[in-house]
Every structure is written in C-alpha cells, then in structure tokens.
Design an enzyme around this catalytic site. Sequence first.
Site, PDB file in Angstrom:
ATOM      1  N   LYS A  13     -60.749 -60.055 -37.030  1.00 11.08           N
ATOM      2  CA  LYS A  13     -59.431 -60.203 -36.410  1.00 11.08           C
ATOM      3  C   LYS A  13     -59.464 -61.273 -35.314  1.00 11.08           C
ATOM      4  CE  LYS A  13     -55.144 -58.358 -35.115  1.00 11.08           C
ATOM      5  NZ  LYS A  13     -54.199 -57.293 -34.964  1.00 11.08           N
TER       6      LYS A  13
ATOM      7  N   LYS B 228     -50.570 -59.037 -29.700  1.00 10.72           N
ATOM      8  CA  LYS B 228     -49.197 -58.642 -30.021  1.00 10.72           C
ATOM      9  C   LYS B 228     -48.888 -57.333 -29.318  1.00 10.72           C
ATOM     10  CE  LYS B 228     -48.434 -60.021 -34.785  1.00 10.72           C
ATOM     11  NZ  LYS B 228     -47.981 -59.438 -36.052  1.00 10.72           N
TER      12      LYS B 228
ATOM     13  N   GLU C  70     -57.603 -50.256 -42.247  1.00 12.74           N
ATOM     14  CA  GLU C  70     -57.510 -51.596 -41.645  1.00 12.74           C
ATOM     15  C   GLU C  70     -58.891 -52.266 -41.573  1.00 12.74           C
ATOM     16  OE1 GLU C  70     -54.828 -53.202 -41.145  1.00 12.74           O
ATOM     17  OE2 GLU C  70     -53.216 -51.795 -40.655  1.00 12.74           O
TER      18      GLU C  70
ATOM     19  N   HIS D  34     -49.739 -45.137 -41.325  1.00 12.47           N
ATOM     20  CA  HIS D  34     -49.831 -46.572 -41.612  1.00 12.47           C
ATOM     21  C   HIS D  34     -51.029 -46.929 -42.506  1.00 12.47           C
ATOM     22  CE1 HIS D  34     -49.267 -50.825 -40.937  1.00 12.47           C
ATOM     23  NE2 HIS D  34     -50.522 -50.931 -40.549  1.00 12.47           N
TER      24      HIS D  34
ATOM     25  N   ARG E 160     -42.937 -60.437 -14.538  1.00  6.71           N
ATOM     26  CA  ARG E 160     -43.208 -61.564 -15.449  1.00  6.71           C
ATOM     27  C   ARG E 160     -44.662 -61.626 -15.909  1.00  6.71           C
ATOM     28  NH1 ARG E 160     -40.038 -64.054 -11.634  1.00  6.71           N
ATOM     29  NH2 ARG E 160     -37.870 -64.268 -12.291  1.00  6.71           N
TER      30      ARG E 160
ATOM     31  N   ARG F  59     -53.030 -66.303 -39.761  1.00  6.29           N
ATOM     32  CA  ARG F  59     -52.887 -64.959 -39.193  1.00  6.29           C
ATOM     33  C   ARG F  59     -52.193 -64.010 -40.179  1.00  6.29           C
ATOM     34  NH1 ARG F  59     -51.937 -62.979 -33.059  1.00  6.29           N
ATOM     35  NH2 ARG F  59     -51.750 -60.775 -33.529  1.00  6.29           N
TER      36      ARG F  59
ATOM     37  N   ASN G 212     -52.039 -59.480 -43.064  1.00  9.51           N
ATOM     38  CA  ASN G 212     -51.030 -58.598 -43.656  1.00  9.51           C
ATOM     39  C   ASN G 212     -51.362 -58.195 -45.091  1.00  9.51           C
ATOM     40  OD1 ASN G 212     -49.449 -58.575 -41.363  1.00  9.51           O
ATOM     41  ND2 ASN G 212     -48.311 -60.404 -41.976  1.00  9.51           N
TER      42      ASN G 212
ATOM     43  N   HIS H  94     -49.847 -55.144 -46.732  1.00 11.07           N
ATOM     44  CA  HIS H  94     -48.783 -54.666 -45.845  1.00 11.07           C
ATOM     45  C   HIS H  94     -47.374 -54.864 -46.396  1.00 11.07           C
ATOM     46  CE1 HIS H  94     -52.004 -54.160 -43.010  1.00 11.07           C
ATOM     47  NE2 HIS H  94     -51.190 -53.756 -42.059  1.00 11.07           N
TER      48      HIS H  94
ATOM     49  N   GLU I  78     -49.001 -66.503 -35.701  1.00  9.48           N
ATOM     50  CA  GLU I  78     -48.731 -66.094 -37.077  1.00  9.48           C
ATOM     51  C   GLU I  78     -47.905 -67.081 -37.884  1.00  9.48           C
ATOM     52  OE1 GLU I  78     -47.125 -62.139 -39.334  1.00  9.48           O
ATOM     53  OE2 GLU I  78     -48.297 -61.960 -37.529  1.00  9.48           O
TER      54      GLU I  78
ATOM     55  N   HIS J  88     -45.922 -51.471 -46.394  1.00  6.70           N
ATOM     56  CA  HIS J  88     -44.949 -51.146 -45.344  1.00  6.70           C
ATOM     57  C   HIS J  88     -43.716 -50.464 -45.928  1.00  6.70           C
ATOM     58  CE1 HIS J  88     -42.374 -52.288 -41.718  1.00  6.70           C
ATOM     59  NE2 HIS J  88     -43.288 -51.430 -41.308  1.00  6.70           N
TER      60      HIS J  88
HETATM   61  N1  LIG Z   1     -50.201 -54.790 -31.788  1.00  5.63           N
HETATM   62  C1  LIG Z   1     -50.686 -54.885 -33.004  1.00  5.63           C
HETATM   63  O1  LIG Z   1     -51.143 -55.947 -33.431  1.00  5.63           O
HETATM   64  C2  LIG Z   1     -50.730 -53.659 -33.859  1.00  5.63           C
HETATM   65  C3  LIG Z   1     -51.461 -53.682 -35.047  1.00  5.63           C
HETATM   66  C4  LIG Z   1     -51.510 -52.514 -35.806  1.00  5.63           C
HETATM   67  C5  LIG Z   1     -50.835 -51.370 -35.384  1.00  5.63           C
HETATM   68  N2  LIG Z   1     -50.122 -51.404 -34.227  1.00  5.63           N
HETATM   69  C6  LIG Z   1     -49.413 -50.205 -33.752  1.00  5.63           C
HETATM   70  O2  LIG Z   1     -50.386 -49.179 -33.555  1.00  5.63           O
HETATM   71  C7  LIG Z   1     -49.749 -47.922 -33.738  1.00  5.63           C
HETATM   72  C8  LIG Z   1     -50.606 -47.071 -34.623  1.00  5.63           C
HETATM   73  O3  LIG Z   1     -51.900 -46.949 -34.068  1.00  5.63           O
HETATM   74  P1  LIG Z   1     -52.586 -45.524 -33.830  1.00  5.63           P
HETATM   75  O4  LIG Z   1     -52.637 -44.768 -35.095  1.00  5.63           O
HETATM   76  O5  LIG Z   1     -53.834 -45.762 -33.073  1.00  5.63           O
HETATM   77  O6  LIG Z   1     -51.455 -44.898 -32.908  1.00  5.63           O
HETATM   78  P2  LIG Z   1     -51.249 -43.727 -31.904  1.00  5.63           P
HETATM   79  O7  LIG Z   1     -51.452 -44.239 -30.530  1.00  5.63           O
HETATM   80  O8  LIG Z   1     -49.901 -43.202 -32.234  1.00  5.63           O
HETATM   81  O9  LIG Z   1     -52.363 -42.635 -32.222  1.00  5.63           O
HETATM   82  C9  LIG Z   1     -52.225 -41.767 -33.318  1.00  5.63           C
HETATM   83  C10 LIG Z   1     -52.431 -40.307 -32.850  1.00  5.63           C
HETATM   84  O10 LIG Z   1     -53.791 -40.128 -32.466  1.00  5.63           O
HETATM   85  C11 LIG Z   1     -53.867 -39.503 -31.192  1.00  5.63           C
HETATM   86  N3  LIG Z   1     -55.138 -39.927 -30.585  1.00  5.63           N
HETATM   87  C12 LIG Z   1     -55.411 -41.091 -29.953  1.00  5.63           C
HETATM   88  N4  LIG Z   1     -56.697 -41.157 -29.610  1.00  5.63           N
HETATM   89  C13 LIG Z   1     -57.274 -39.991 -30.003  1.00  5.63           C
HETATM   90  C14 LIG Z   1     -58.576 -39.471 -29.921  1.00  5.63           C
HETATM   91  N5  LIG Z   1     -59.591 -40.179 -29.377  1.00  5.63           N
HETATM   92  N6  LIG Z   1     -58.804 -38.232 -30.421  1.00  5.63           N
HETATM   93  C15 LIG Z   1     -57.809 -37.516 -30.986  1.00  5.63           C
HETATM   94  N7  LIG Z   1     -56.534 -37.972 -31.108  1.00  5.63           N
HETATM   95  C16 LIG Z   1     -56.282 -39.199 -30.623  1.00  5.63           C
HETATM   96  C17 LIG Z   1     -52.617 -39.979 -30.504  1.00  5.63           C
HETATM   97  O11 LIG Z   1     -52.294 -39.106 -29.421  1.00  5.63           O
HETATM   98  C18 LIG Z   1     -51.607 -39.940 -31.627  1.00  5.63           C
HETATM   99  O12 LIG Z   1     -51.095 -38.645 -31.804  1.00  5.63           O
HETATM  100  C19 LIG Z   1     -48.376 -48.194 -34.295  1.00  5.63           C
HETATM  101  O13 LIG Z   1     -47.419 -48.047 -33.271  1.00  5.63           O
HETATM  102  C20 LIG Z   1     -48.438 -49.647 -34.739  1.00  5.63           C
HETATM  103  O14 LIG Z   1     -47.197 -50.297 -34.676  1.00  5.63           O
HETATM  104  C21 LIG Z   1     -50.060 -52.521 -33.466  1.00  5.63           C
HETATM  105 ZN   LIG Z   2     -51.618 -52.620 -40.330  1.00  8.22          ZN
END
Ligand SMILES: NC(=O)c1ccc[n+]([C@@H]2O[C@H](COP(=O)([O-])OP(=O)(O)OC[C@H]3O[C@@H](n4cnc5c(N)ncnc54)[C@H](O)[C@@H]3O)[C@@H](O)[C@H]2O)c1
Ligand SMILES: [Zn+2]
Length: 352
Positions: free
Chosen positions: A221, A144, A185, A256, A122, A235, A239, A242, A231, A246
């Site tokens: 942020k 999130k 972003e 993304h 939990r 918040r 977007n 987006h 949101e 999206h």
């Molecule tokens: N929670 C939220 O509010 C929120 C907001 C925006 C995005 N997201 C999520 O974030 C994800 C996208 O983020 P991302 O692009 O960081 O994702 P990711 O974790 O998939 O990383 C992208 C790629 O970069 C590689 N990588 C990570 N760090 C590295 C480094 N230092 N050097 C080289 N390669 C590296 C990873 O192994 C992966 O292949 C999505 O799943 C999305 O849904 C969440």
């Molecule tokens: Zn985004």
Amino acid sequence: MSASERELGAWTIETPDTGDSQIRVGRNICSWAVATPPGCGRVAILTQPSVNRLAANLAARISLPVDLRELPDADAAKTLDVVGAVYEWLNSIRFGRGDRIVAVGGGSLTDVAGFIAATYMRGVDVAYVPTTLLGAVDASIGGKTGINVEGKNLVGSFRHPRRVAVDLDILDALPKDLLRDGAAEAAKAGFIADPAIITAYETRGLDASLEDIVPAAISVKVKTVTADFRESGIRATLNYGHTIGHAIEIAAKLPHGHAVAIGMAAAGKVSERRLGFAGVARQRRVIEKLGLPTRAPAVEGNAVWRLLERDKKRDRDGVRMVLLEDFGKPVLRHVSDGELRLGFEEIGVAVD
Ligand SMILES: NC(=O)c1ccc[n+]([C@@H]2O[C@H](COP(=O)([O-])OP(=O)(O)OC[C@H]3O[C@@H](n4cnc5c(N)ncnc54)[C@H](O)[C@@H]3O)[C@@H](O)[C@H]2O)c1
Ligand SMILES: [Zn+2]
C-alpha cells in the site's frame, strides 16, 4: 527504542505540506506511538468502545495532559454530528495548534479522527494506532480520511497522519472474524503485488504469521500510494475486487472484507476471459482457505446490477475495473456488460 520493543518494518512517506509521515510495524511499540514532539502541550485520544482500555493504557504512558474521548462504534462514529461534537470538545479542552490527536481503533475510528485532524484549526497532527487488521494494512495507510454523508465516505480529505504505529501484539488478540475480514485486504495486496503473501495464506490460511503478512501488505500500500497520492492511476489498482464487491457489500450488507473476497472472485474470472489470467483456481483456493466467501449470499441480482449501473454513469465508457494479467500485474480496463455478467455468474448472482 527500548529492549522489549521490536521493529518489523518502517516506512516514511514524504508529505511536503504537513511534514513526513512515519509508519512502523513492530511489537510493543506503543511508546513510539504516543511520543510527542517538542511544542506539543497536550494529547487528545479518540477511541472506540472495544479498545477503550487499550487507549486508557496508552494515555497512562503520556507525561503531558491527556484527554480521552470514546466515540460511537464502527460507522456510527463517521458522522457530521460526531465530528461537530469532537470539534467542540477540542475547544473545551483548549487543544492547541501544536498539540496532537492520537486515534486508537479500527478503520472507522481512524477515518473520522483523521478527518477531524485534517480540518480542526485547518489541520493538526494525528497519530494512528490501528487495532484491526483492516485498519493496519489498509485504512490507516495512504492518507485518505472520511465520514459518511448519505453516501459512504462522501466527505473527506487527503492528509497523512504524522505517525502510524502498527503493534502486532494488539492484532494477535483479534477475534477470528475481524482477522478474517482484514485478511481479504491483505490477500488483495498479495494478488496485485506480492507473491509471498499469497504463499503464506495459501499454506496456513488465517494461521499465517502476522509478521509475514502485515509488513508485506503495508509495503504494497505504501509503494502504491507513494507513486500516486490522489488516485489517478496506479492507486486505483488497490480497488481490485472492489467494483463488484462494493455493490455486493451494499446489497447483501456484508462486512467489507467478505464482499471484497467475492468481488475478487468475480474480477479474477473477468480477468481470465479478457486477459487470459491463469490464476482463477489458485485465487479461489487462497480465499477459501481463509474462510472467506467466493460466492455471494442470496441477493437480488438486478439490484446489484443497478448499483453497478450507478457507478457506470460516472464514466461514459462503462464500468472501469481492476483486472489481473497475472498475479502482481494489475491493469485498469473498461469492461463490457457481457464481461460483467460473466463475473456475476462466477459468484452465483443471477441478472436478467
Ligand atoms: N481510509 C481508507 O483508506 C480506508 C480504507 C479501507 C477502509 N476504510 C474504512 O475502514 C472502516 C472499516 O475498518 P474496520 O473494520 O477496521 O472498522 P471498525 O473501526 O468499524 O472496526 C470494526 C469493529 O471491530 C471493533 N474492534 C476494533 N479493534 C478491535 C480489537 N482490537 N478487538 C476487538 N474488536 C475490535 C470495532 O469496535 C468495531 O466494532 C470503514 O469505515 C471503511 O470505510 C478506510
Ligand atoms: Zn477495501
């Protein structure tokens, strides 16, 4: 903090249910990231393949028993199967309620680790060490968490991590394509709330100093989510870009950030028509300077439109989009089909 550590920004988000959430940006702040509170007897590190060496280095700094588990890369980690396997692993290492998870990786990794931490027993403590720019300025901030169950991020929770340690020494070494994707972003944070980010990217593109960009984008942020955790109103301004972005992301299978860049180009144009936004050309210049697209690749326009229609069903007044009255002045508006078409035209997507 030791002499070689340098702090470039710090925020505390008060979360009455789970204790405060602290965010720090700096250099060489990994010791802070892995510091544990009294009562913590063990640390479980979750990481992803590209940064497992970094995670092992962090593990070596921890004086408590440490277990490290590498999850599948990127979205492949955000599944119920992975979550279930990690729950069982936590049982097997006798992870306790007062122990801590440390998540080292990009946004996918912190999303799934955050979800595991929010639900195991939990809720247990988690610290994030984001390793991508997108993770640092967006995914790791705001509480999130989520995994994909048919739909992207369809299952999740709101729960802030106990700590977020954004170490610019890690981000300095990022490959250009990841830096560029995250820059979308950060630029968005600039367009909706911080002119200094716009200026930094406008003059130096991807060479803009992370010291100028990252604390500023995180600040946007933090302020926005603090004002509105779940949101309902403000918040949603995060977007920006987006809604159309999206749909393009799914239809064209774009990263993304690239899709968000295109979505911002479209939203800017709609803002011009609807609200007299005067920044369309400047916004385009900034996005292009970063090497991000302002036009969609060849996609089936009607398919993109249908994806938006699906969105539209959720709200009987139509598609609600974030528009700009000016840079720094985002507003939420329902947009007409005609306005949407104009946005599509701007990014080179033809619809019947
Ligand atoms: N929670 C939220 O509010 C929120 C907001 C925006 C995005 N997201 C999520 O974030 C994800 C996208 O983020 P991302 O692009 O960081 O994702 P990711 O974790 O998939 O990383 C992208 C790629 O970069 C590689 N990588 C990570 N760090 C590295 C480094 N230092 N050097 C080289 N390669 C590296 C990873 O192994 C992966 O292949 C999505 O799943 C999305 O849904 C969440
Ligand atoms: Zn985004």
